[in-house]
Every structure is written in C-alpha cells, then in structure tokens.
Design a protein around this motif. Structure first.
Motif, PDB file in Angstrom:
ATOM      1  N   SER A  31       0.856  -1.191   0.000  1.00 20.14           N
ATOM      2  CA  SER A  31       0.000   0.000   0.000  1.00 20.14           C
ATOM      3  C   SER A  31       0.888   1.235   0.000  1.00 20.14           C
ATOM      4  O   SER A  31       1.776   1.378   0.839  1.00 20.14           O
ATOM      5  N   ILE A  32       0.654   2.132  -0.969  1.00 28.82           N
ATOM      6  CA  ILE A  32       1.559   3.260  -1.207  1.00 28.82           C
ATOM      7  C   ILE A  32       0.757   4.549  -1.268  1.00 28.82           C
ATOM      8  O   ILE A  32      -0.208   4.663  -2.035  1.00 28.82           O
ATOM      9  N   LEU A  33       1.190   5.534  -0.489  1.00 26.32           N
ATOM     10  CA  LEU A  33       0.608   6.870  -0.507  1.00 26.32           C
ATOM     11  C   LEU A  33       1.679   7.862  -0.946  1.00 26.32           C
ATOM     12  O   LEU A  33       2.778   7.885  -0.381  1.00 26.32           O
ATOM     13  N   VAL A  34       1.360   8.681  -1.948  1.00 29.00           N
ATOM     14  CA  VAL A  34       2.271   9.725  -2.422  1.00 29.00           C
ATOM     15  C   VAL A  34       1.609  11.071  -2.187  1.00 29.00           C
ATOM     16  O   VAL A  34       0.472  11.303  -2.618  1.00 29.00           O
ATOM     17  N   LEU A  35       2.332  11.977  -1.505  1.00 24.23           N
ATOM     18  CA  LEU A  35       1.811  13.299  -1.171  1.00 24.23           C
ATOM     19  C   LEU A  35       2.579  14.354  -1.967  1.00 24.23           C
ATOM     20  O   LEU A  35       3.810  14.484  -1.817  1.00 24.23           O
ATOM     21  N   GLU A  36       1.879  15.085  -2.805  1.00 23.84           N
ATOM     22  CA  GLU A  36       2.506  16.121  -3.624  1.00 23.84           C
ATOM     23  C   GLU A  36       1.908  17.479  -3.293  1.00 23.84           C
ATOM     24  O   GLU A  36       0.691  17.654  -3.312  1.00 23.84           O
ATOM     25  N   ARG A  37       2.779  18.435  -3.001  1.00 20.08           N
ATOM     26  CA  ARG A  37       2.341  19.761  -2.580  1.00 20.08           C
ATOM     27  C   ARG A  37       1.616  20.507  -3.695  1.00 20.08           C
ATOM     28  O   ARG A  37       0.620  21.182  -3.449  1.00 20.08           O
ATOM     29  N   LYS A  38       2.095  20.405  -4.937  1.00 18.71           N
ATOM     30  CA  LYS A  38       1.515  21.192  -6.030  1.00 18.71           C
ATOM     31  C   LYS A  38       0.250  20.521  -6.571  1.00 18.71           C
ATOM     32  O   LYS A  38       0.183  19.294  -6.670  1.00 18.71           O
ATOM     33  N   PRO A  39      -0.739  21.333  -6.949  1.00 20.56           N
ATOM     34  CA  PRO A  39      -1.944  20.748  -7.550  1.00 20.56           C
ATOM     35  C   PRO A  39      -1.696  20.335  -8.993  1.00 20.56           C
ATOM     36  O   PRO A  39      -0.920  20.971  -9.717  1.00 20.56           O
ATOM     37  N   HIS A  40      -2.350  19.275  -9.406  1.00 21.08           N
ATOM     38  CA  HIS A  40      -2.309  18.831 -10.798  1.00 21.08           C
ATOM     39  C   HIS A  40      -3.595  19.253 -11.503  1.00 21.08           C
ATOM     40  O   HIS A  40      -4.632  19.361 -10.853  1.00 21.08           O
ATOM     41  N   PRO A  41      -3.559  19.500 -12.826  1.00 21.24           N
ATOM     42  CA  PRO A  41      -2.410  19.329 -13.717  1.00 21.24           C
ATOM     43  C   PRO A  41      -1.403  20.472 -13.590  1.00 21.24           C
ATOM     44  O   PRO A  41      -1.771  21.613 -13.302  1.00 21.24           O
ATOM     45  N   LEU A  42      -0.147  20.126 -13.838  1.00 20.54           N
ATOM     46  CA  LEU A  42       0.938  21.099 -13.791  1.00 20.54           C
ATOM     47  C   LEU A  42       1.021  21.844 -15.123  1.00 20.54           C
ATOM     48  O   LEU A  42       0.591  21.324 -16.156  1.00 20.54           O
TER      49      LEU A  42
END
Length: 696
Positions: A31-42
């Motif tokens: 189980s993998i969680l990725v947290l990205e600060r910037k909103p998508h789409p870039l």
C-alpha cells in the motif's frame, strides 16, 4: 491514526512518482501513498528544470517503468549532446563542433517535465497508487526500530494523519528529512545556474545559412540535441521541449562568472551578449515570449546519509545533486529508487540493517566518482582540443561501467560487485587520474578552435559501446563485458596520455585488467566489401574503388575552406590492422584540390607516407595499394593517385584532420591541429608505446 500504509512518499514529482511506480511493479501487495504539494495538472514547459535525460535515466523510464510509448509519442527523441566552442562568436559554422551526425542506437529524450509529471500522476493512479496532489506535509515523526513513522498533512481543507512502515523523502530541495536530521553536506563544487523558458523553438540549424554545414547531420535537426555553447568556466544549454518551448540555461563556475552578473533575465541577456552573442540575438528577438526565470546558487551538494535501517530513505534532489552537465539527475533517481526497492525486499526478509549500509556506500561511490567529472573542470570548458577528449573519456567510462550495471540489472548484485571490486576500484582510480591529466593538459594552453566537426559517433568502438547497452548478457557475459570495458579504459587512457604528450598522474592503481587489444564485444561482424567513411566529403570508399573516381564523384558536395575533423570507420581499418599482424599502419586524410576527401592507409610505418608526400612518388602510392591488396581480402584500396594530387597533399598538410587513436587499434578523434594531424594506427594487440606522432 485513521490510516496505515506500507509506504508514504513525501513528494510526488519525478523522483517520488517513479519510486512509487517501481515499488508497485515489484510488490503488488504494497500500500503506497504519495503526497505532492503542487496541484495537478501542472503547467507545461515552465514547470521544473531538468528536462534532458541520458541513457540510464531514459532506460529507467522506458524499460524499468514501462513508459516507452509515452516517451516516444509525447516527448522529443534527443539527438545526443552537442558542443559548440562559440564564445564571442556569431559564425557558428566556423568553430569546433562536437556531436554525432546520426542519432546513436540507445535512445534518450528531451522531457517536458510538466507533461511528464502530469502523465506520471495519472499513471500512478491507474496502477493502484494513492496519489494525492495539493497535499501539504505539515509534520512527521520518524519511528525507530519497529515503530511506525507518522505523517500529518493537509489535503482538501482537512488535516490527515497516517502511519507508515517506510517513509521516503522525495521532496526535492525542500529536503524535509535532510533538514530534520541535519544531513546536509557541502561537496566543494561551487557553481551556479540560471535558466528560463522561451515559448518558441530556438532552431539552431537556422542560425547559419551554410547548407553544407546544415546537412552534416542526418536528419538536419541539431535543435533536437542538448546543445552546449561553451566557454572558459561555463556552458549554456539549449533544450527543446515537446510543447514547442525552448529551455535556456547558464551554468557557471562561481568564481569565474559570479551569479550577480546573470541573476535576472536582463542581466542574463547582457551576459549572453558578451559571451554567447548568437544565443543572445535569438533570445532577445523573442523576449516577449519569456515564460519564466529562475536561478540556483551553489546548486551542487551532498548528504551524510540517504538510506537507513530505521526504514527511511531519500531520493532525487532531497538527497544529493551533482551538476546539470551530462544530465545525471534522472540517473541518480533511477539508482536510488532501485536501491530503495531492494531495501524493502530485504526488510521483508528480516535482514535490513547490513544492506542499508552496503547500498548506501555503493550509491555514494557512484556519486563521488561522478562528482570527479566536475571538480575543477569548468575552466577547460572552452578548450576545443581537451574538452572533446574529456567528453569521449567520460562517456566511455559511463557506458562501459555504470551503464552496464544498470542495464544488466546488477546494481544490487553483491556477488558480482565483490568479485569485480579490484577491477572496479582500478577503474575509479583511473578516472580520478584521467581528470587530473585533462586539467593539466588544458593548463598547458595553446589549443586551437578550428572550423571542424568532431563526430564521436563515427568511432566504431564508441558507437558499438552505445549499441551494446541493450545486449542481454548472462552471468559470465556481464563479468566479461565489464572486464573488457575496463581494459578498454586502460587503453584509451594510454592513447589520450600519448596524444597529450604527458604521463598519466600517479595514484592508486587497483588491479589493472589484462589488456590484449580491442575488446571482442566492441567489434561488429562485417560483410565484404568493407567500407571506409570519410566524414569531410561524405564519401564512401569501397575497397577496390579508385580514389580518383571517388574524388570526381564527391567534389561538388565537399565543404569548402576547411577539413572536417573525423574519420569514421565501419571496420575496414581494424581489419587492415589485424591482417597486418603487428606492422604499424598510418592513416592520412587527404584533401584533394577539388576538396574531395580520401583515406590512404599505408603499411610499414611512416616511410611510405614520407615517400608519397615528400618525393611525390606515384609509384609509392601504387605500392600502398598493392600491399593493401594483400592485407584486406585481396581488394586494392589505393587504386590510382595522381602525382598532382600528391603534391596538393603536401601543400595542404597543415589543414589535414586525421588523428588515429593508435594504442586502441581504432580510428579516433581528429583535431585538425596542423602538425599533429597524423597519429600512427597501431595494430590490435600492440601494447608498447613506441609509435610517435608524425607531421603531415
């Protein structure tokens, strides 16, 4: 905690998303969680710097992660690296150019980071990864022993807290874990970078009206290269993006070109006007299409630790960063991510701690050895004789050693690495000594910048080294390939030292592999008739074809006023060397009155060449052909050479451009350096350094 994950990745950019995808491919139940600060789409184009890939990074994206179709459809296949020694010049066709005429077999790409990371985010979700953009990490705690890590983050106007067995930092220069644990480390490489994007194509092929110059490349698309405009202490990059924009950057030694001379667009444009006026002209005419501007001060750095037995790790720019020269960023993402996957496997096996230390040391050994390519080397970047040789050496080392470990999936093969450690240590020590020799050679000065094209792709052994990266090798084959390539590095080092007229600096040797001529895997099988390519006129000489006929056929296509700087071979020269059974050979690039180019290969050393040049001996020229008839499958190469052409050779010998990497038994880089235009081509297997450079 409301949720528990096996893995939490802080940062969903290039390093974080590719790590998550590699983990998913290997461990379907994770189980993998990725947290990205910037909103998508870039946004496209004006998103992140780091658009150029080289072979390891391209292989990682295309093959390891299975993204080849996306790369081929939505990004630009790179036309290799290309260098122009163009400081203070607008006549780009009249300076030394280093770059391939045709795309090499192993692909690399110019990547639009906005397009790519948008695709990665979507693909991660398709592969079952919990990817949350616009998620800002607010706090985290690092567990010890068997205690889980915890991460608090803001997402969707709510605060969330999750637990994780593994915590990976892919936050880039925010460096969340590095800052928390005080892991930052200065690496002593003091350089700065500025860059901007122009919303238009900078088509370097159109910067010159000389059609002969344009057509030297097939296709005539130099713009697809990572173009380097170089000078002492700096280089300027020109990188095309699939969105139609162009990335422009200046990377400079901090002492030679201070950041305050280029840290705004106007200052950067003024700086370009002084040092690279042709680039400045084309940027200034498009300043209304400027998309962004940014800079990094002291961009290169190290890290005290990147992998821990407490189940955390750093990848990408959150850990180390070297230099954008040679575009190693994606390579080190690939290497770090691969070791992280191995650590997760070792954790599942209950044997994590020793492997965390071992893999970290391996990773740092690759980092330190790559750092040596940059330390103290920026002053030579304007040297049109030394830098091309450095690029040739650096790439031979890269393709010959590190790429082999990655392409053959051997980064974590501790048995192989242990068995070959003496040879690998020797290669590392040799690289250190070679970087010193290159610095000292540059410091001697007096190197010219002729109007010539140096096509390293025309070197048969170099081309084969690139092509062979995708060979599928068994256990024995991998070991043999690495040993052969390290032996090749030894022979190349000897040839470069001889060309420089210097001795290799002393240093730790390690175990030098047995050297017995060109490695077998660098020679492709040939079918008769063999062919020699003469780069100057684009002429193809078939064994047995009279040279005068070739001159007549190709005269109208030959470039004017200068000799092209590379003689490439498809095996014939090596076959001659082998057949000669130890006799010395001499290769001469002849510029005939009609500006057609032919290649004479004479046996028995320089005596026959002296007879041809000084005595205008037509009989001697025929003698060459008769001997070659005995040496190469009964075919005669020389054919007819007119006495007038011989006299023209003597008159023009200062402009010749043939330089043969003698100790390798391979045709090599030419430098068009007047009285250094000929170097003996030694027969394969000859290790003794008794050949001398000859004038004319």
């Amino acid at each position: 905690m409301s949720e528990k994950f096996d893995v939490v990745v802080m940062g969903g950019g290039l390093a974080g998303l590719t790590l998550a995808m590699q983990l998913r491919a290997r461990f379907q139940d994770l189980s993998i969680l990725v947290l990205e600060r910037k909103p998508h789409p870039l946004p496209e184009a004006a998103h992140k710097v780091g658009e150029s890939t080289v072979e390891i990074g391209a292989h990682y994206f295309a093959e390891t992660l299975g993204l080849r179709e996306h790369l081929e459809q939505d990004h630009i296949r790179k036309f290799g690296f290309r260098f122009f020694f163009s400081e203070g010049r607008r006549d780009i066709e009249s300076v030394t150019e280093l770059g391939v005429r045709r795309v090499l077999p192993t692909p690399s790409y110019q990547i639009d980071r906005g397009i790519f990371e948008n695709f990665l985010g979507e693909e991660a979700r398709r592969r079952g990864i919990d990817f949350r953009d616009a998620a800002v990490v607010r706090r985290f705690t690092i567990g010890e022993g068997e205690t889980d890590h915890s991460v608090g983050f803001e997402h969707g106007d709510a605060l969330h807290e999750v637990g994780a067995r593994w915590l990976f930092d892919a936050s880039g220069r925010a460096a969340l874990l590095k800052r928390r644990l005080d892991l930052a480390q200065d690496n002593g490489h003091d350089a700065n970078a500025v860059w901007f994007r122009i919303d238009d194509r900078l088509a370097i092929d159109e910067w010159c009206q000389d059609n002969n110059w344009r057509e030297q490349c097939t296709p005539a698309e130099r713009w697809r290269s990572t173009n380097h405009m170089v000078g002492p202490g700096y280089w300027v990059w020109l990188i095309p993006l699939s969105s139609g924009a162009h990335s422009v950057g200046i990377v400079a030694d901090a002492q030679m070109h201070p950041l305050n001379t280029m840290n705004s667009f106007d200052r950067a444009l003024e700086w370009l006007g002084e040092f690279q006026p042709l680039v400045a002209d084309h940027v200034a005419s498009r300043r209304d299409k400027l998309m962004d501007f940014a800079f990094f001060r002291n961009f290169s750095y190290g890290c005290k630790h990147v992998f821990s037995a407490d189940r955390w790790a750093l990848t990408g720019e959150s850990g180390v960063f070297l230099d954008p020269f040679y575009s190693p960023g994606s390579d080190f993402i690939a290497i770090a991510n691969t070791y992280i996957c191995e650590l997760v496997q070792r954790d599942r096996e209950g044997a994590l701690a020793p492997y965390a230390r071992i893999y970290e040391e391996l990773y740092f050994s690759f980092y330190r050895n790559t750092l040596r390519l940059y330390e103290g080397q920026y002053p030579m970047f304007g040297d049109a004789e030394v830098l091309p040789i450095k690029v040739l050496w650096d790439y031979t080392y890269y393709w010959g050693v590190l790429c082999q470990l990655v392409f053959q999936d051997r980064l974590a093969d501790l048995k192989l690495l242990g068995e070959l450690r003496p040879e690998l240590d020797h290669a590392q020590a040799l690289n250190t000594r070679m970087q010193q020799l290159l610095r000292e050679w540059h410091e001697q000065g007096g190197h010219a910048n002729p109007a010539t094209m140096l096509d390293q792709g025309g070197l048969d052994w170099f081309h084969e080294l690139n092509r062979g990266l995708h060979d599928s090798l068994d256990e024995a084959g991998v070991r043999a390939r690495l040993r052969e390539n390290i032996a090749l590095l030894d022979r190349l080092a000897d040839a470069i030292a001889e060309r420089a007229g210097m001795a290799l600096p002393t240093g730790a040797e390690g175990v030098r592999p047995a050297c017995s001529g060109a490695p077998p895997n660098l020679r492709r099988a040939r079918t008769a008739p063999a062919r020699l390519h003469v780069a100057q006129a684009g002429a193809v000489l078939r064994i047995g074809q009279p040279l005068a006929d070739v001159a007549a056929q190709r005269a109208h296509r030959a470039p004017q006023h200068r000799a092209r700087a590379l003689v490439a071979t498809e095996g014939a020269a090596h076959r001659v060397a082998t057949a000669a059974e130890g006799r010395h050979l001499l290769a001469i690039l002849v510029q005939l009155p009609a500006n057609a180019a032919v290649l004479l290969v004479a046996d028995e050393g320089v005596a026959h060449a002296d007879r041809i040049v000084d005595a205008h001996d037509q009989h001697a020229a025929g003698h060459v052909g008769r001997h070659l008839a005995d040496l190469v499958d009964g075919h005669a190469l020389a054919g007819r050479v007119l006495a007038g052409e011989v006299r023209e050779l003597r008159r023009q010998r200062g402009a010749l451009a043939a330089d043969v990497a003698g100790d390798l038994g391979l045709v090599g880089i030419a430098d068009a350096a007047g009285d250094r235009n000929v170097l003996r081509l030694r027969a394969a297997g000859q290790r003794h350094r008794h050949g001398e450079r000859q004038a004319g």
